[in-house]
Design a protein around this motif. Sequence first.
Motif, PDB file in Angstrom:
ATOM      1  N   LYS A   1       2.589   2.565  -9.610  1.00 49.68           N
ATOM      2  CA  LYS A   1       2.852   2.173  -8.225  1.00 49.68           C
ATOM      3  C   LYS A   1       1.536   2.012  -7.461  1.00 49.68           C
ATOM      4  O   LYS A   1       1.416   2.362  -6.289  1.00 49.68           O
ATOM      5  CB  LYS A   1       3.752   3.202  -7.541  1.00 49.68           C
ATOM      6  CG  LYS A   1       5.159   3.245  -8.111  1.00 49.68           C
ATOM      7  CD  LYS A   1       6.049   4.211  -7.341  1.00 49.68           C
ATOM      8  CE  LYS A   1       7.456   4.229  -7.924  1.00 49.68           C
ATOM      9  NZ  LYS A   1       8.340   5.184  -7.190  1.00 49.68           N
ATOM     10  N   THR A   2       0.542   1.450  -8.158  1.00 50.07           N
ATOM     11  CA  THR A   2      -0.780   1.253  -7.563  1.00 50.07           C
ATOM     12  C   THR A   2      -0.887  -0.122  -6.927  1.00 50.07           C
ATOM     13  O   THR A   2      -0.678  -1.143  -7.591  1.00 50.07           O
ATOM     14  CB  THR A   2      -1.887   1.412  -8.622  1.00 50.07           C
ATOM     15  OG1 THR A   2      -1.828   2.736  -9.161  1.00 50.07           O
ATOM     16  CG2 THR A   2      -3.260   1.190  -8.000  1.00 50.07           C
TER      17      THR A   2
ATOM     18  N   ASP B   1       5.162   7.927  -3.287  1.00 48.77           N
ATOM     19  CA  ASP B   1       4.209   8.010  -4.412  1.00 48.77           C
ATOM     20  C   ASP B   1       3.396   6.746  -4.656  1.00 48.77           C
ATOM     21  O   ASP B   1       2.849   6.560  -5.737  1.00 48.77           O
ATOM     22  CB  ASP B   1       4.918   8.390  -5.721  1.00 48.77           C
ATOM     23  CG  ASP B   1       5.683   9.696  -5.596  1.00 48.77           C
ATOM     24  OD1 ASP B   1       5.228  10.567  -4.831  1.00 48.77           O
ATOM     25  OD2 ASP B   1       6.742   9.834  -6.235  1.00 48.77           O
ATOM     26  N   TRP B   2       3.314   5.850  -3.674  1.00 47.84           N
ATOM     27  CA  TRP B   2       2.440   4.695  -3.837  1.00 47.84           C
ATOM     28  C   TRP B   2       0.977   5.127  -3.706  1.00 47.84           C
ATOM     29  O   TRP B   2       0.659   6.155  -3.099  1.00 47.84           O
ATOM     30  CB  TRP B   2       2.769   3.610  -2.798  1.00 47.84           C
ATOM     31  CG  TRP B   2       2.705   4.086  -1.362  1.00 47.84           C
ATOM     32  CD1 TRP B   2       3.736   4.540  -0.610  1.00 47.84           C
ATOM     33  CD2 TRP B   2       1.529   4.172  -0.541  1.00 47.84           C
ATOM     34  NE1 TRP B   2       3.300   4.915   0.644  1.00 47.84           N
ATOM     35  CE2 TRP B   2       1.939   4.691   0.710  1.00 47.84           C
ATOM     36  CE3 TRP B   2       0.182   3.875  -0.723  1.00 47.84           C
ATOM     37  CZ2 TRP B   2       1.056   4.919   1.763  1.00 47.84           C
ATOM     38  CZ3 TRP B   2      -0.709   4.099   0.328  1.00 47.84           C
ATOM     39  CH2 TRP B   2      -0.269   4.615   1.546  1.00 47.84           C
ATOM     40  N   GLN B   3       0.100   4.318  -4.265  1.00 52.37           N
ATOM     41  CA  GLN B   3      -1.342   4.500  -4.121  1.00 52.37           C
ATOM     42  C   GLN B   3      -1.959   3.162  -3.737  1.00 52.37           C
ATOM     43  O   GLN B   3      -1.573   2.126  -4.283  1.00 52.37           O
ATOM     44  CB  GLN B   3      -1.979   4.977  -5.433  1.00 52.37           C
ATOM     45  CG  GLN B   3      -1.565   6.370  -5.876  1.00 52.37           C
ATOM     46  CD  GLN B   3      -2.278   7.448  -5.088  1.00 52.37           C
ATOM     47  OE1 GLN B   3      -3.464   7.336  -4.790  1.00 52.37           O
ATOM     48  NE2 GLN B   3      -1.550   8.511  -4.739  1.00 52.37           N
TER      49      GLN B   3
ATOM     50  N   LYS C   1      -5.658   1.269  -3.668  1.00 54.38           N
ATOM     51  CA  LYS C   1      -7.070   1.301  -4.030  1.00 54.38           C
ATOM     52  C   LYS C   1      -7.752   0.075  -3.440  1.00 54.38           C
ATOM     53  O   LYS C   1      -7.243  -1.045  -3.573  1.00 54.38           O
ATOM     54  CB  LYS C   1      -7.236   1.338  -5.549  1.00 54.38           C
ATOM     55  CG  LYS C   1      -6.695   2.628  -6.165  1.00 54.38           C
ATOM     56  CD  LYS C   1      -6.968   2.722  -7.657  1.00 54.38           C
ATOM     57  CE  LYS C   1      -6.456   4.049  -8.206  1.00 54.38           C
ATOM     58  NZ  LYS C   1      -6.724   4.191  -9.664  1.00 54.38           N
TER      59      LYS C   1
ATOM     60  N   PHE D   1      -4.110   8.438   5.760  1.00 55.40           N
ATOM     61  CA  PHE D   1      -3.314   8.382   4.537  1.00 55.40           C
ATOM     62  C   PHE D   1      -3.844   9.311   3.447  1.00 55.40           C
ATOM     63  O   PHE D   1      -3.246   9.422   2.371  1.00 55.40           O
ATOM     64  CB  PHE D   1      -3.254   6.937   4.019  1.00 55.40           C
ATOM     65  CG  PHE D   1      -2.690   5.978   5.025  1.00 55.40           C
ATOM     66  CD1 PHE D   1      -1.329   5.906   5.257  1.00 55.40           C
ATOM     67  CD2 PHE D   1      -3.528   5.161   5.773  1.00 55.40           C
ATOM     68  CE1 PHE D   1      -0.802   5.038   6.200  1.00 55.40           C
ATOM     69  CE2 PHE D   1      -3.021   4.281   6.716  1.00 55.40           C
ATOM     70  CZ  PHE D   1      -1.653   4.219   6.932  1.00 55.40           C
TER      71      PHE D   1
ATOM     72  N   GLN E   1      -3.733   9.140  -0.649  1.00 53.95           N
ATOM     73  CA  GLN E   1      -2.983   7.963  -1.096  1.00 53.95           C
ATOM     74  C   GLN E   1      -3.813   6.673  -1.044  1.00 53.95           C
ATOM     75  O   GLN E   1      -3.416   5.668  -1.633  1.00 53.95           O
ATOM     76  CB  GLN E   1      -1.709   7.792  -0.260  1.00 53.95           C
ATOM     77  CG  GLN E   1      -0.587   8.736  -0.681  1.00 53.95           C
ATOM     78  CD  GLN E   1       0.730   8.406  -0.016  1.00 53.95           C
ATOM     79  OE1 GLN E   1       0.946   8.729   1.149  1.00 53.95           O
ATOM     80  NE2 GLN E   1       1.617   7.758  -0.747  1.00 53.95           N
TER      81      GLN E   1
ATOM     82  N   THR F   1      -7.701   5.140  -1.724  1.00 53.62           N
ATOM     83  CA  THR F   1      -9.006   5.395  -2.335  1.00 53.62           C
ATOM     84  C   THR F   1      -9.907   4.191  -2.144  1.00 53.62           C
ATOM     85  O   THR F   1      -9.508   3.058  -2.466  1.00 53.62           O
ATOM     86  CB  THR F   1      -8.863   5.667  -3.846  1.00 53.62           C
ATOM     87  OG1 THR F   1      -7.936   6.729  -4.044  1.00 53.62           O
ATOM     88  CG2 THR F   1     -10.204   6.029  -4.463  1.00 53.62           C
TER      89      THR F   1
END
Length: 355
Positions: free
Chosen positions: A177-178, A208-210, A212, A230, A233, A235
């Motif tokens: 879920k990136t 649970d999403w991320q 980047k 955030f 979550q 980066t």
Amino acid sequence: MGRIAFYAPMKPPTHPTPSGDRQMARALMAALGDVELVSELRLYEGKGDAAMQSTLQQHAIAEAERLIATGKNWQAWVTYHNYYKAPDIIGPLVSRALDIPYIQIESTRSPKRLNGPWAQFAALSEAAADHADLIFYFTDRDQFALKQHKPANQILIKLHPFLALENLPPAAALTNKTILTVAMLRSGDKLASFEIIAKALPLLTTPDWQLKIAGDGPARDDIKALFAPFKAQVTLLGQLDQSGLNAAYHGAAIFLWPGINEAFGMVYLEAQAAGLPVVAQDRFGVRDVVHPDGLAAQNLGPKALAQSLDALLQSPEMRQSRGHTARAFIAENHLLNSARKTLLNGIRKTLIIRS
């Protein structure tokens, strides 16, 4: 066909700072084949400083005189990205003196800039576009203005923005879920796109999403602060080389970038080539390089982006289907072979007309 002289006044392909403009210049040189980068003189003036524009014009004239004096037997001159902040001053002078075809790729008409702080450079940009025998355009928006102002015998040809790849890279698995964003961290339109993302994320209903973010730039601290709420979550990956970018694409499941005032955006091509479904706003430029599946209604703002993201995050099947469609879209329109064919056929046609 003989050797082609190549020049990019906005940013030479040898410039140390990564950008879509530099990437496109390098891709064009790869597609053109027997090509020589004839000058690295950068003519970009971004502040509307008339004195600096005059200084750069004098440097450009001196550079043109140097190139004319070499007497090289180029078959044609090709300039990438002529516009009012970075006009091609050199190419028209050299091509006229050597009596060779003058060709532009991505030339933007801006008659409204003929008054104001960029008046001098805008006039030079318009004159260069007027002088061109052939202009390749990337977007429908550019085509409209070019058609409006083109001289009678000028040829206009559509060239799809493309990656300097013969074949697609391996496809991403899309099993996590990136969400990935790739952009320069700078103020203005880039920051505005980041602000839309920051407004969309709280609207997500999928846990649970991320996110980047790959890229760096002078607005790094502002963008870091924007996403601080955030916490883990989001980066910031910093600036990545091509190998690092490829790994980021292949480790993600969705590519997100609203695309405010993007000319088109090379990152969209890279993401789709890797099989990432895209979530972007339906804007000029963006719609020229993103499959329609990936375009969210601009007038619905962050809400539409969040809805598109949720749909993809919650459905592995949709991610796979959209990713497959994205790869097929790139393979058909946006790789090196198709670009090479369009470019060389257009240049040959121009040479025949000029002969």
